[in-house]
Design a protein around this motif. Sequence first.
Motif, PDB file in Angstrom:
ATOM      1  N   PRO A  66      38.645 132.260  10.044  1.00  0.00           N
ATOM      2  CA  PRO A  66      39.303 131.096   9.439  1.00  0.00           C
ATOM      3  C   PRO A  66      40.054 131.427   8.155  1.00  0.00           C
ATOM      4  N   CYS A  67      39.651 132.506   7.494  1.00  0.00           N
ATOM      5  CA  CYS A  67      40.271 132.873   6.223  1.00  0.00           C
ATOM      6  C   CYS A  67      41.460 133.815   6.390  1.00  0.00           C
ATOM      7  N   GLN A  75      48.179 126.152   9.436  1.00  0.00           N
ATOM      8  CA  GLN A  75      47.665 124.869   8.958  1.00  0.00           C
ATOM      9  C   GLN A  75      48.797 123.978   8.458  1.00  0.00           C
ATOM     10  N   CYS A  87      37.703 131.512  -0.234  1.00  0.00           N
ATOM     11  CA  CYS A  87      37.504 131.183   1.178  1.00  0.00           C
ATOM     12  C   CYS A  87      36.390 132.052   1.734  1.00  0.00           C
ATOM     13  N   GLY A  90      33.264 129.461   6.199  1.00  0.00           N
ATOM     14  CA  GLY A  90      33.680 128.156   6.680  1.00  0.00           C
ATOM     15  C   GLY A  90      34.016 127.151   5.598  1.00  0.00           C
ATOM     16  N   TYR A 105      37.761 122.290   1.214  1.00  0.00           N
ATOM     17  CA  TYR A 105      38.052 122.186   2.649  1.00  0.00           C
ATOM     18  C   TYR A 105      36.909 122.790   3.460  1.00  0.00           C
ATOM     19  N   GLN A 106      36.747 122.267   4.688  1.00  0.00           N
ATOM     20  CA  GLN A 106      35.697 122.756   5.586  1.00  0.00           C
ATOM     21  C   GLN A 106      36.316 123.074   6.945  1.00  0.00           C
ATOM     22  N   TRP A 107      35.905 124.217   7.542  1.00  0.00           N
ATOM     23  CA  TRP A 107      36.412 124.644   8.855  1.00  0.00           C
ATOM     24  C   TRP A 107      35.639 123.918   9.951  1.00  0.00           C
ATOM     25  N   ASN A 108      36.363 123.232  10.866  1.00  0.00           N
ATOM     26  CA  ASN A 108      35.697 122.463  11.924  1.00  0.00           C
ATOM     27  C   ASN A 108      35.656 123.202  13.265  1.00  0.00           C
ATOM     28  N   LYS A 111      40.407 124.013  12.865  1.00  0.00           N
ATOM     29  CA  LYS A 111      41.332 123.954  11.737  1.00  0.00           C
ATOM     30  C   LYS A 111      40.566 123.573  10.473  1.00  0.00           C
ATOM     31  N   TRP A 112      41.250 123.688   9.321  1.00  0.00           N
ATOM     32  CA  TRP A 112      40.674 123.315   8.040  1.00  0.00           C
ATOM     33  C   TRP A 112      40.894 121.827   7.814  1.00  0.00           C
TER      34      TRP A 112
END
Length: 257
Positions: A66-67, A75, A87, A90, A105-108, A111-112
Amino acid sequence: MLGLLALGLVAALVVFFVGSKSQDEQNSAASDPAGTATVTVTQQPSTTKVTRTEIETEVDQASVDPCSQDVMKAQNWNFERFAVNDCQNGWLIGGTPQTDAIGLYQWNGEKWQRYEADGETFTGFECYDFKSLRAQGAPEVMLQQVTECTTRSFPVHLTPEQPSCDGRNVLIVESVIVHPGEDADKEIAQALGRHSGAKFTNPGQCSSLRAEAEGGKVYPVYYDFGRDASAMCQRKAAIGGNGRTLNNSADFSDPCE
């Protein structure tokens, strides 16, 4: 002699019939659809292929970082420019530098998503419920970069003034710069303690007051002299500071200079 010939003939016939029977069985097996090995051979590779595809899919999903820059570029941040401060695991802190658009922000999994703040301090900073963040696995290093919501009440002397931007004269004796995660109450209280009788107001209360500097919000600590510019300049000569008129013309000039 005849007996020997008869025995030889019987043996030959036995060999003939046994060989014929073996050949018939082989031919029968070859022509019997129910006994063919082809179905088993074609079915097994098909099952193996599906299993391998599932494994490869799981590996591909697990390998997404994610990072990574590719993920970041994909994004839709809704910002002209977006900078990532931190980052990991998550969680992400980032936004537009030198503005209030810095958030958590949180990774789902795809996406963020912006993590909604749990509240706001009286000084205008977003604050979060640390207990809830920890329960969701937020790294401690992230908690050190955001403000925790508290239930304490603020002393009366820490209530920011709301001066009019009508050209009045103020002597700014200290500018308290508060960065995200810092205790604004403590910093402001200490500054007021250093300047007996002084007041403070919110960042950018008038356009002639700076709202931000060095990545933090600026809380001016000042003395109010109203329309008496002469008294303000005399006090400046005695204790220092910056003379200013409160206006909405973005005029930062010092009337004492």
